[in-house]
Design a protein around this motif. Structure first.
Motif, PDB file in Angstrom:
ATOM      1  N   PHE A 284       0.853  -1.188   0.000  1.00 22.65           N
ATOM      2  CA  PHE A 284       0.000   0.000   0.000  1.00 22.65           C
ATOM      3  C   PHE A 284       0.887   1.236   0.000  1.00 22.65           C
ATOM      4  N   CYS A 285       0.506   2.198  -0.795  1.00 22.69           N
ATOM      5  CA  CYS A 285       1.231   3.468  -0.800  1.00 22.69           C
ATOM      6  C   CYS A 285       0.216   4.603  -0.763  1.00 22.69           C
ATOM      7  N   ASP A 286       0.639   5.734  -0.241  1.00 24.76           N
ATOM      8  CA  ASP A 286      -0.167   6.944  -0.280  1.00 24.76           C
ATOM      9  C   ASP A 286       0.774   8.123  -0.464  1.00 24.76           C
ATOM     10  N   ARG A 287       0.275   9.338  -0.388  1.00 21.92           N
ATOM     11  CA  ARG A 287       1.129  10.493  -0.645  1.00 21.92           C
ATOM     12  C   ARG A 287       2.169  10.702   0.453  1.00 21.92           C
ATOM     13  N   PHE A 288       1.980  10.036   1.599  1.00 14.77           N
ATOM     14  CA  PHE A 288       2.937  10.158   2.685  1.00 14.77           C
ATOM     15  C   PHE A 288       4.046   9.119   2.594  1.00 14.77           C
ATOM     16  N   ALA A 289       3.774   8.014   1.918  1.00 11.74           N
ATOM     17  CA  ALA A 289       4.769   6.960   1.723  1.00 11.74           C
ATOM     18  C   ALA A 289       4.660   6.429   0.303  1.00 11.74           C
TER      19      ALA A 289
ATOM     20  N   TYR B 241     -18.864 -11.699  -0.432  1.00 10.38           N
ATOM     21  CA  TYR B 241     -18.515 -10.513   0.344  1.00 10.38           C
ATOM     22  C   TYR B 241     -17.005 -10.361   0.181  1.00 10.38           C
ATOM     23  N   SER B 242     -16.593  -9.316  -0.509  1.00  3.38           N
ATOM     24  CA  SER B 242     -15.183  -9.204  -0.877  1.00  3.38           C
ATOM     25  C   SER B 242     -14.471  -8.156  -0.033  1.00  3.38           C
ATOM     26  N   GLN B 243     -13.385  -8.547   0.580  1.00  2.00           N
ATOM     27  CA  GLN B 243     -12.605  -7.600   1.376  1.00  2.00           C
ATOM     28  C   GLN B 243     -11.954  -6.571   0.459  1.00  2.00           C
ATOM     29  N   ASP B 244     -12.323  -5.330   0.660  1.00  4.53           N
ATOM     30  CA  ASP B 244     -11.719  -4.201  -0.052  1.00  4.53           C
ATOM     31  C   ASP B 244     -11.160  -3.290   1.021  1.00  4.53           C
ATOM     32  N   GLN B 245      -9.931  -3.549   1.447  1.00  3.96           N
ATOM     33  CA  GLN B 245      -9.383  -2.798   2.571  1.00  3.96           C
ATOM     34  C   GLN B 245      -7.940  -2.395   2.282  1.00  3.96           C
ATOM     35  N   PHE B 246      -7.556  -1.270   2.850  1.00  2.59           N
ATOM     36  CA  PHE B 246      -6.204  -0.744   2.704  1.00  2.59           C
ATOM     37  C   PHE B 246      -5.610  -0.589   4.097  1.00  2.59           C
ATOM     38  N   THR B 247      -5.007  -1.657   4.557  1.00  3.98           N
ATOM     39  CA  THR B 247      -4.437  -1.683   5.907  1.00  3.98           C
ATOM     40  C   THR B 247      -2.946  -1.342   5.795  1.00  3.98           C
ATOM     41  N   TYR B 248      -2.692  -0.066   5.530  1.00  4.49           N
ATOM     42  CA  TYR B 248      -1.395   0.423   5.094  1.00  4.49           C
ATOM     43  C   TYR B 248      -0.216  -0.113   5.899  1.00  4.49           C
ATOM     44  N   ARG B 249      -0.290   0.006   7.207  1.00  3.46           N
ATOM     45  CA  ARG B 249       0.867  -0.277   8.058  1.00  3.46           C
ATOM     46  C   ARG B 249       0.881  -1.697   8.604  1.00  3.46           C
ATOM     47  N   GLU B 250      -0.081  -2.503   8.186  1.00  3.06           N
ATOM     48  CA  GLU B 250      -0.223  -3.849   8.741  1.00  3.06           C
ATOM     49  C   GLU B 250       0.285  -4.914   7.777  1.00  3.06           C
ATOM     50  N   ASP B 251       0.530  -6.083   8.314  1.00  5.20           N
ATOM     51  CA  ASP B 251       0.780  -7.256   7.497  1.00  5.20           C
ATOM     52  C   ASP B 251      -0.541  -7.612   6.815  1.00  5.20           C
ATOM     53  N   PRO B 252      -0.606  -7.568   5.493  1.00  3.14           N
ATOM     54  CA  PRO B 252      -1.904  -7.787   4.833  1.00  3.14           C
ATOM     55  C   PRO B 252      -2.506  -9.155   5.109  1.00  3.14           C
ATOM     56  N   THR B 253      -1.684 -10.173   5.270  1.00  2.00           N
ATOM     57  CA  THR B 253      -2.226 -11.506   5.572  1.00  2.00           C
ATOM     58  C   THR B 253      -2.939 -11.499   6.918  1.00  2.00           C
ATOM     59  N   ARG B 254      -2.312 -10.899   7.903  1.00  2.00           N
ATOM     60  CA  ARG B 254      -2.927 -10.814   9.229  1.00  2.00           C
ATOM     61  C   ARG B 254      -4.201  -9.978   9.174  1.00  2.00           C
ATOM     62  N   ALA B 255      -4.201  -8.905   8.394  1.00  2.00           N
ATOM     63  CA  ALA B 255      -5.382  -8.042   8.305  1.00  2.00           C
ATOM     64  C   ALA B 255      -6.530  -8.750   7.604  1.00  2.00           C
ATOM     65  N   ILE B 256      -6.233  -9.498   6.549  1.00  2.00           N
ATOM     66  CA  ILE B 256      -7.270 -10.269   5.854  1.00  2.00           C
ATOM     67  C   ILE B 256      -7.865 -11.313   6.789  1.00  2.00           C
ATOM     68  N   GLU B 257      -6.998 -12.017   7.501  1.00  2.00           N
ATOM     69  CA  GLU B 257      -7.462 -13.029   8.449  1.00  2.00           C
ATOM     70  C   GLU B 257      -8.344 -12.406   9.523  1.00  2.00           C
ATOM     71  N   ARG B 258      -7.926 -11.254  10.046  1.00  5.51           N
ATOM     72  CA  ARG B 258      -8.699 -10.589  11.100  1.00  5.51           C
ATOM     73  C   ARG B 258     -10.069 -10.167  10.594  1.00  5.51           C
ATOM     74  N   SER B 259     -10.147  -9.628   9.389  1.00  6.10           N
ATOM     75  CA  SER B 259     -11.447  -9.252   8.828  1.00  6.10           C
ATOM     76  C   SER B 259     -12.347 -10.464   8.663  1.00  6.10           C
ATOM     77  N   MET B 260     -11.766 -11.573   8.209  1.00  5.15           N
ATOM     78  CA  MET B 260     -12.535 -12.796   8.025  1.00  5.15           C
ATOM     79  C   MET B 260     -13.105 -13.291   9.354  1.00  5.15           C
ATOM     80  N   ILE B 261     -12.287 -13.273  10.408  1.00  7.21           N
ATOM     81  CA  ILE B 261     -12.745 -13.737  11.714  1.00  7.21           C
ATOM     82  C   ILE B 261     -13.811 -12.798  12.269  1.00  7.21           C
ATOM     83  N   ASN B 262     -13.576 -11.491  12.164  1.00  9.57           N
ATOM     84  CA  ASN B 262     -14.587 -10.528  12.605  1.00  9.57           C
ATOM     85  C   ASN B 262     -15.899 -10.757  11.868  1.00  9.57           C
ATOM     86  N   PHE B 263     -15.789 -10.922  10.554  1.00 12.63           N
ATOM     87  CA  PHE B 263     -16.973 -11.115   9.710  1.00 12.63           C
ATOM     88  C   PHE B 263     -17.761 -12.338  10.168  1.00 12.63           C
ATOM     89  N   ALA B 264     -17.077 -13.440  10.398  1.00 13.95           N
ATOM     90  CA  ALA B 264     -17.766 -14.674  10.798  1.00 13.95           C
ATOM     91  C   ALA B 264     -18.482 -14.495  12.126  1.00 13.95           C
TER      92      ALA B 264
END
Length: 377
Positions: free
Chosen positions: A45-50, A316-339
Motif C-alpha cells: 500500500f502506498c499513499d502520498r505520505f509513503a 462478500y469481498s474484502q476491499d481494505q487498505f491496511t497500510y501499516r499492517e501485514d496484509p495476511t494478518r489483516a485479511i485473516e482478522r477481517s474474516m474472523i470478525n466477519f464470521a
C-alpha cells in the motif's frame, strides 16, 4: 427460498463463545457464506505520505498477483478478485493470454483458489486523469470502453461471474467543470455496450458508487441511488435485469447512509446486488477501508442481517487498505470478525418474530430489548 435453513439457524443458537480462525472458516463454509479478497488488499500500500509503499523496505515482499494470491490463501480465504490490469502486458495495454493461462494452470490451481470478480481500472494511467468513460476526449472515452470490454474478455476466458465498474476518475473537482448530464449519458452508453457483451457470455455487470475520491467534488455515480438509476436505464436498453450494483460498505458511510439502506433501496427498485465490498470506515470521512467490524458492531450486524434477509448469496469481498499492517494478518482478522458478526446476524434472524413485534411498537427500547442481548452477549 429463505437464505438459511431451520437447521442452520438452530446451529447458531447452540453456538457459544468467540470463534477463532478455524472455527470461523468452518462456520462460513457450513452456512454457505462466501468471502473473497480484492487482490490489492493483499498487496503493498502506498499513499502520498509513503509513495514507495509501506512494505517497500522488505525485499521478500512480492507485489505480483501470485504473491497476493498466496497471502490471501494463507489468511484462510480461497477466493480473490482482480482488476483487468492484472492480466495486461502493460497498464491498459494488450491482454496477456500467457499470464492468464499460467495463473489458471499453475498457482490458482495449486492453491485451490477461485477468481470471483473482475474490476476495471481506468484511473491509474495518467491518460485517464480527466476521466475514463466520461473523458471529454472521445478517443479516450473509446479507450476506456476498450478497457471495460477487455474485462469482459477476461471474465469469459477465466469464467469469472461478475464484472464490476468503479469509475474512479470520472466526475469533477470544481464547480462548472463538467456537464453532469452529458457525462452521465456517456457513462450509461458505455455500460449499455458492455452489458450487451456481458449478456452474450452470462456475466453479471455491477456498478459501484462512491461520493468522491479521487475526484474532489463528486464522482459520476456518487450515491447508491444514482447507481440504481443508471442500472435501470441500462437494463431498459438491453432487456432483462443483468446490470446491478456493487455496494461498498465504506462508500455508504462516506455517503452518510448505510450499506443496509442501500441494499434495501436496491431491493425496492428491483435492481440486483451482484457484489458487496466489505471494510469499515467512520461516518462522513474519507474512504478509510479499515478491517471489517472494527468501528461499529451494531451497524455491521444490521448490515449482514439485511443482506441475509434479502437472500444475498454472492461474495462478500474484502476491499481494505491496511497500510501499516501485514496484509495476511489483516485479511485473516477481517474474516474472523466477519464470521463472528455474521453469527450474531443469524441469531437476530432466529428471533425474527420478536423483532417484527418490537418494530410494530416503534420504539428504540423495544427493538433493543431483542437485539442488545445478541449484540453485546
Amino acid at each position: 427460498m429463505k437464505r438459511f435453513t431451520a437447521e442452520q439457524l438452530e446451529q447458531t443458537a447452540s453456538s457459544s463463545g468467540y470463534m477463532g480462525r478455524q472455527e470461523s472458516i468452518e462456520f462460513l463454509k457450513a452456512m454457505d457464506i462466501r468471502m473473497s479478497v480484492g487482490h490489492w488488499s493483499a498487496g503493498d500500500f502506498c499513499d502520498r505520505f509513503a509513495p514507495p509503499g509501506y512494505h517497500s523496505d522488505d525485499p521478500d515482499f512480492g507485489t505480483d498477483f501470485e504473491a497476493q494470491c498466496r497471502r490471501t490463501k494463507a489468511a484462510g480465504v480461497d477466493a480473490i478478485e482482480i482488476h483487468q490490469s492484472v492480466f495486461e502486458k502493460s497498464l491498459n495495454g494488450d491482454l496477456d493470454a500467457r499470464a492468464i493461462e499460467r495463473a489458471q494452470s499453475s498457482y490458482l490451481a495449486e492453491l485451490g483458489m477461485t477468481v470471483t470478480a473482475c474490476n476495471i481500472n481506468t484511473w491509474t494511467n495518467p491518460k485517464f486523469r480527466l476521466g475514463g468513460p466520461c473523458n471529454p476526449n472521445p478517443a479516450l472515452r473509446r479507450a476506456a470502453l476498450d478497457e471495460l470490454l477487455k474485462g469482459v474478455e477476461i471474465c469469459r476466458l477465466m469464467r469469472i461471474p461478475v464484472l464490476s465498474v468503479w469509475p474512479g476518475s470520472d466526475g469533477a473537482d470544481y464547480h462548472f467543470q463538467i456537464d453532469y448530464k452529458q457525462s452521465l449519458d456517456w457513462f450509461t452508453d458505455a455500460l449499455i455496450a458492455v452489458n450487451r457483451k456481458c449478456l452474450e457470455h452470462g456475466i453479471k455487470l455491477g456498478i459501484e458508487s462512491k461520493p468522491y475520491e479521487p475526484r474532489e467534488l463528486f464522482m459520476i455515480v456518487p450515491t447508491a441511488a444514482s447507481a440504481i438509476l443508471v442500472a435501470q436505464t441500462v437494463n431498459q436498453a438491453c432487456g432483462g435485469n443483468n446490470c446491478g450494483l456493487t455496494i461498498d460498505y465504506g462508500h455508504q458511510k462516506m455517503e452518510a447512509t448505510t450499506a443496509s439502506t442501500s441494499c434495501d433501496l436496491a431491493e425496492y427498485a428491483g435492481v440486483p446486488v451482484h457484489k458487496f465490498d466489505i471494510n469499515d470506515a467512520r461516518q462522513g470521512r474519507n474512504d478509510q477501508d479499515c478491517m471489517f467490524g472494527t468501528l461499529s458492531i451494531p451497524e455491521s450486524v444490521e448490515y449482514l442481517y439485511t443482506t441475509f434477509v434479502r437472500n444475498y448469496r454472492g461474495y462478500y469481498s474484502q476491499d481494505q487498505f491496511t497500510y501499516r499492517e501485514d496484509p495476511t494478518r489483516a485479511i485473516e482478522r477481517s474474516m474472523i470478525n466477519f464470521a463472528n458478526l455474521a453469527l450474531k446476524a443469524m441469531r437476530v434472524m432466529a428471533r425474527q418474530g420478536e423483532l417484527d413485534r418490537a418494530r410494530c411498537a416503534g420504539t428504540g427500547p423495544d427493538v433493543l430489548d431483542v437485539v442488545s442481548p445478541i449484540l453485546v452477549g
